[in-house]
Design an enzyme around this catalytic site. Structure first.
Site, PDB file in Angstrom:
ATOM      1  N   SER A 173       1.474 -10.532 -25.989  1.00  0.00           N
ATOM      2  CA  SER A 173       0.164 -10.032 -25.589  1.00  0.00           C
ATOM      3  C   SER A 173       0.014 -10.173 -24.076  1.00  0.00           C
ATOM      4  O   SER A 173      -0.015 -11.295 -23.548  1.00  0.00           O
ATOM      5  CB  SER A 173      -0.943 -10.815 -26.289  1.00  0.00           C
ATOM      6  OG  SER A 173      -2.170 -10.489 -25.689  1.00  0.00           O
TER       7      SER A 173
ATOM      8  N   SER B 298      -0.285 -16.727 -25.152  1.00  0.00           N
ATOM      9  CA  SER B 298      -0.047 -17.935 -24.341  1.00  0.00           C
ATOM     10  C   SER B 298       1.322 -18.556 -24.598  1.00  0.00           C
ATOM     11  O   SER B 298       1.970 -19.027 -23.669  1.00  0.00           O
ATOM     12  CB  SER B 298      -1.141 -18.983 -24.545  1.00  0.00           C
ATOM     13  OG  SER B 298      -1.995 -18.673 -25.571  1.00  0.00           O
TER      14      SER B 298
ATOM     15  N   HIS C 182       1.713  -5.925 -26.639  1.00  0.00           N
ATOM     16  CA  HIS C 182       0.373  -5.881 -27.233  1.00  0.00           C
ATOM     17  C   HIS C 182      -0.657  -5.890 -26.100  1.00  0.00           C
ATOM     18  O   HIS C 182      -0.641  -6.747 -25.223  1.00  0.00           O
ATOM     19  CB  HIS C 182       0.214  -7.102 -28.136  1.00  0.00           C
ATOM     20  CG  HIS C 182      -1.051  -7.146 -28.917  1.00  0.00           C
ATOM     21  ND1 HIS C 182      -1.220  -6.468 -30.114  1.00  0.00           N
ATOM     22  CD2 HIS C 182      -2.217  -7.794 -28.698  1.00  0.00           C
ATOM     23  CE1 HIS C 182      -2.426  -6.710 -30.588  1.00  0.00           C
ATOM     24  NE2 HIS C 182      -3.067  -7.510 -29.748  1.00  0.00           N
TER      25      HIS C 182
ATOM     26  N   ASP D 295      -4.580  -5.896 -25.198  1.00  0.00           N
ATOM     27  CA  ASP D 295      -5.910  -6.220 -25.738  1.00  0.00           C
ATOM     28  C   ASP D 295      -7.019  -5.612 -24.889  1.00  0.00           C
ATOM     29  O   ASP D 295      -7.222  -6.014 -23.748  1.00  0.00           O
ATOM     30  CB  ASP D 295      -6.100  -7.744 -25.755  1.00  0.00           C
ATOM     31  CG  ASP D 295      -5.304  -8.404 -26.863  1.00  0.00           C
ATOM     32  OD1 ASP D 295      -5.425  -7.967 -28.023  1.00  0.00           O
ATOM     33  OD2 ASP D 295      -4.575  -9.367 -26.576  1.00  0.00           O
TER      34      ASP D 295
ATOM     35  N   MET E 187      -6.302 -10.846 -37.900  1.00  0.00           N
ATOM     36  CA  MET E 187      -6.669 -11.744 -36.797  1.00  0.00           C
ATOM     37  C   MET E 187      -6.647 -13.183 -37.307  1.00  0.00           C
ATOM     38  O   MET E 187      -7.366 -13.525 -38.242  1.00  0.00           O
ATOM     39  CB  MET E 187      -8.073 -11.410 -36.275  1.00  0.00           C
ATOM     40  CG  MET E 187      -8.187 -10.114 -35.487  1.00  0.00           C
ATOM     41  SD  MET E 187      -7.043  -9.970 -34.098  1.00  0.00           S
ATOM     42  CE  MET E 187      -7.499 -11.383 -33.087  1.00  0.00           C
TER      43      MET E 187
END
Ligand code: DX5
Ligand code: ZN
Length: 216
Positions: free
Chosen positions: A7, A199, A32, A34, A138
């Site tokens: 991400s 992260s 990804h 966001d 999610m």
């Protein structure tokens, strides 16, 4: 074979080129992306111009997760900017509009995903399952990176996997939020095909390439 989708929410934009090169050199097949509008979720991120620039830097699949109030209005600008997959939230649309959006996006030549917040029951996705290419579960409250994995969401993954088998459907199951080397094992065991990780990948002491490898 598991697909890893780093991400870019956690990417260090002061090192954009270096980190994009590391992503390209890694085994990540997807990136990804966001999109947050400060309304559907309490945070703001990037729009189509950033997607367009990043898409030019890599051939990886651009996996766009729209956390916005009006995906029907804005999906097209992300298609134009280079999205390969557009995922929208079930909570943001009526089923009627959501199903129309699936058809519309397929006509534009992109893949479609549908997703839901942790508190939304997985059955809310039933109308979409024979229409979508991907279902995103999610495993944190959407809005921020770095939150803890909600293991209870794996029941949704198991349900979706059973549903796919029972009905001979095709969608891939993606999970997003709190993925690290430990939770990746749980997610894969439950039936996830695609793991989003922010992260963990970008803050890994051994770097992006090794972080991706450790999730496979
Ligand atoms: C959260 C986003 C995620 C986020 C995941 O709303 O949808 O994609 O980047 O971040 P980590 O992997 O740090 O939980
Ligand atoms: Zn996401």
């Amino acid at each position: 074979m598991t697909i890893i989708a780093p991400s870019v929410l956690s990417l260090d934009f002061t090192k954009l080129e270096e980190q994009m090169n590391a992503l390209k050199a890694s085994k990540a097949e997807y990136l990804h992306f966001d999109v947050m509008d400060g309304h559907f979720v309490p945070n703001l991120t990037f729009g189509p111009d950033i997607l367009k620039a990043m898409d030019k830097m890599t051939d990886q699949v651009m996996d766009v997760h729209l956390m916005i109030t009006d995906p029907v209005k804005y999906a097209d600008v992300f298609v134009k900017a280079g999205a390969d997959i557009i995922t929208f939230h079930q909570e943001a649309v009526s089923d009627e509009d959501g199903l129309k959006l699936c058809d519309h996006l397929h006509k534009k030549g992109v893949k479609v995903g549908v997703t839901l917040k942790p508190k939304t029951p997985v059955e809310a996705l039933l109308p979409y399952l024979d229409k979508v290419d991907m279902v995103l579960v999610m495993s944190v409250e959407p809005g921020f990176g770095g939150q803890s994995f909600m293991a209870g969401m794996l029941d949704k993954v198991r349900f979706l996997k059973a549903c796919r088998e029972a009905n001979d459907l095709q969608y891939l199951i993606e999970i997003d939020g709190g993925i690290d080397a430990n939770t990746a094992v749980l997610a894969k065991e439950a039936g996830c095909d695609i793991l989003v990780a922010g992260s963990y990948v970008f803050k890994h002491p051994k770097g992006i390439v090794e972080a991706v490898e450790s999730l496979l």
